[in-house]
Write a protein that holds these residues in place. Sequence first.
Motif, short mmCIF file in Angstrom:
data_model
loop_
_atom_site.label_atom_id
_atom_site.label_comp_id
_atom_site.label_asym_id
_atom_site.label_seq_id
_atom_site.Cartn_x
_atom_site.Cartn_y
_atom_site.Cartn_z
N TYR A 120 0.88 -1.17 0.00
CA TYR A 120 0.00 0.00 0.00
C TYR A 120 0.92 1.22 0.00
N ILE A 121 0.92 1.96 -1.10
CA ILE A 121 1.75 3.15 -1.21
C ILE A 121 0.90 4.36 -0.83
N ILE A 122 1.26 5.01 0.27
CA ILE A 122 0.56 6.21 0.73
C ILE A 122 1.31 7.41 0.17
N GLN A 123 0.74 8.03 -0.86
CA GLN A 123 1.47 9.05 -1.61
C GLN A 123 1.01 10.47 -1.26
N HIS A 124 1.96 11.30 -0.90
CA HIS A 124 1.66 12.71 -0.68
C HIS A 124 1.22 13.33 -2.00
N PRO A 125 0.20 14.21 -2.01
CA PRO A 125 -0.30 14.78 -3.28
C PRO A 125 0.77 15.47 -4.12
N ALA A 126 1.78 16.03 -3.48
CA ALA A 126 2.83 16.73 -4.23
C ALA A 126 3.63 15.78 -5.11
N GLU A 127 3.71 14.50 -4.72
CA GLU A 127 4.46 13.53 -5.51
C GLU A 127 3.77 13.21 -6.83
N GLU A 128 2.45 13.32 -6.83
CA GLU A 128 1.67 12.94 -8.01
C GLU A 128 2.04 13.78 -9.23
N SER A 129 2.45 15.02 -9.00
CA SER A 129 2.73 15.93 -10.11
C SER A 129 4.19 15.92 -10.54
N ARG A 130 5.03 15.19 -9.84
CA ARG A 130 6.46 15.15 -10.20
C ARG A 130 6.63 14.32 -11.48
N VAL A 131 7.41 14.85 -12.40
CA VAL A 131 7.62 14.17 -13.69
C VAL A 131 8.45 12.90 -13.51
N LEU A 132 9.45 12.94 -12.64
CA LEU A 132 10.38 11.82 -12.51
C LEU A 132 10.14 11.01 -11.25
N ARG A 133 8.90 10.82 -10.89
CA ARG A 133 8.59 10.03 -9.70
C ARG A 133 8.79 8.54 -9.99
N THR A 134 9.01 7.76 -8.94
CA THR A 134 9.37 6.35 -9.13
C THR A 134 8.20 5.38 -8.92
N VAL A 135 7.14 5.82 -8.25
CA VAL A 135 6.04 4.91 -7.95
C VAL A 135 5.39 4.32 -9.20
N PRO A 136 5.18 5.10 -10.30
CA PRO A 136 4.61 4.47 -11.50
C PRO A 136 5.47 3.32 -12.04
N LEU A 137 6.79 3.43 -11.91
CA LEU A 137 7.67 2.35 -12.34
C LEU A 137 7.49 1.12 -11.45
N LEU A 138 7.35 1.36 -10.16
CA LEU A 138 7.10 0.26 -9.23
C LEU A 138 5.80 -0.44 -9.57
N ALA A 139 4.75 0.34 -9.79
CA ALA A 139 3.44 -0.23 -10.10
C ALA A 139 3.48 -1.03 -11.40
N ALA A 140 4.31 -0.59 -12.36
CA ALA A 140 4.41 -1.29 -13.64
C ALA A 140 5.11 -2.64 -13.51
N CYS A 141 5.83 -2.83 -12.42
CA CYS A 141 6.55 -4.10 -12.21
C CYS A 141 5.70 -5.13 -11.47
N LEU A 142 4.61 -4.70 -10.86
CA LEU A 142 3.84 -5.57 -9.98
C LEU A 142 2.41 -5.74 -10.48
N PRO A 143 1.73 -6.83 -10.10
CA PRO A 143 0.31 -6.97 -10.44
C PRO A 143 -0.50 -5.86 -9.78
N PRO A 144 -1.57 -5.39 -10.41
CA PRO A 144 -2.38 -4.29 -9.85
C PRO A 144 -2.88 -4.56 -8.43
N ASP A 145 -3.18 -5.81 -8.13
CA ASP A 145 -3.70 -6.11 -6.79
C ASP A 145 -2.60 -6.21 -5.74
N LYS A 146 -1.33 -6.07 -6.17
CA LYS A 146 -0.22 -6.14 -5.22
C LYS A 146 0.45 -4.79 -5.00
N CYS A 147 -0.06 -3.76 -5.67
CA CYS A 147 0.49 -2.41 -5.48
C CYS A 147 -0.65 -1.41 -5.55
N LYS A 148 -1.15 -1.02 -4.38
CA LYS A 148 -2.29 -0.12 -4.30
C LYS A 148 -1.81 1.26 -3.85
N ILE A 149 -2.17 2.28 -4.62
CA ILE A 149 -1.69 3.64 -4.35
C ILE A 149 -2.84 4.51 -3.85
#
Length: 226
Positions: A25-54
């Motif tokens: 469960y990734i608890i993301q601060h709203p400011a991170e959502e707008s960053r161009v080079l954030r890493t969470v989307p890459l993490l989510a792309a490596c895992l099944p959707p039910d194993k990475c909830k943002i």
Amino acid sequence: CSRPQKVCLCPFLPIHPLKVSTCLYIIQHPAEESRVLRTVPLLAACLPPDKCKILIGRRFSEDRYPELATVCRNPSTLILYPGAEATNLEEVTVRSSSPPVMIIIDGTWSQAKDIFYKNSLFRLPRQVQLKTNISSQYVIRTQPTNTCLSTLECAAVALTIMEKNNSIQETILRPLQALCSFQLQHGAQIHHSKEHLLKNGLYDKPMPKNKRKLRRMELLVNNVKI
């Protein structure tokens, strides 16, 4: 990866999502959502959707987030947040009939601290930390210390430990390495940690007037964990 073809990271992502039993469960601060080079989307792309909830936000009440509240109250849930109360993840044994769950806060250190201490739900799970001396490979963003890791790196190390599978870390870090390589090729500069800059007299910003912030910088120079 939703990036332009010239800098597409898809070839560096796993062909199929990694098979893991742990749910993040990734608890993301709203400011991170707008960053161009954030890493969470890459993490989510490596895992099944039910194993990475943002979940994005600053405040998380039991009324608004009943599923999260249930997760936090589960005795087998872990939250990755370093501190005096945290146990090294390597020393934790999770015994549960249900798949393990880990909560990770995504944001700057001050944002993560704010989320952790202002949401009582996040003090219900067992608090854990990573005992590692590896340096961050996220070299296009300034970290407080040499051993501070990005959210993706934290998740990669944590999943490797919990799943007992060393290949997980290598697989998840591959797109991050490619991202940094692309950015450096297109004009980005390597960012040394604030700790490195202070110790080597390279910190070129005005020193803070706030005594608490100044004390934090002194602790960085003297290798004291904050």
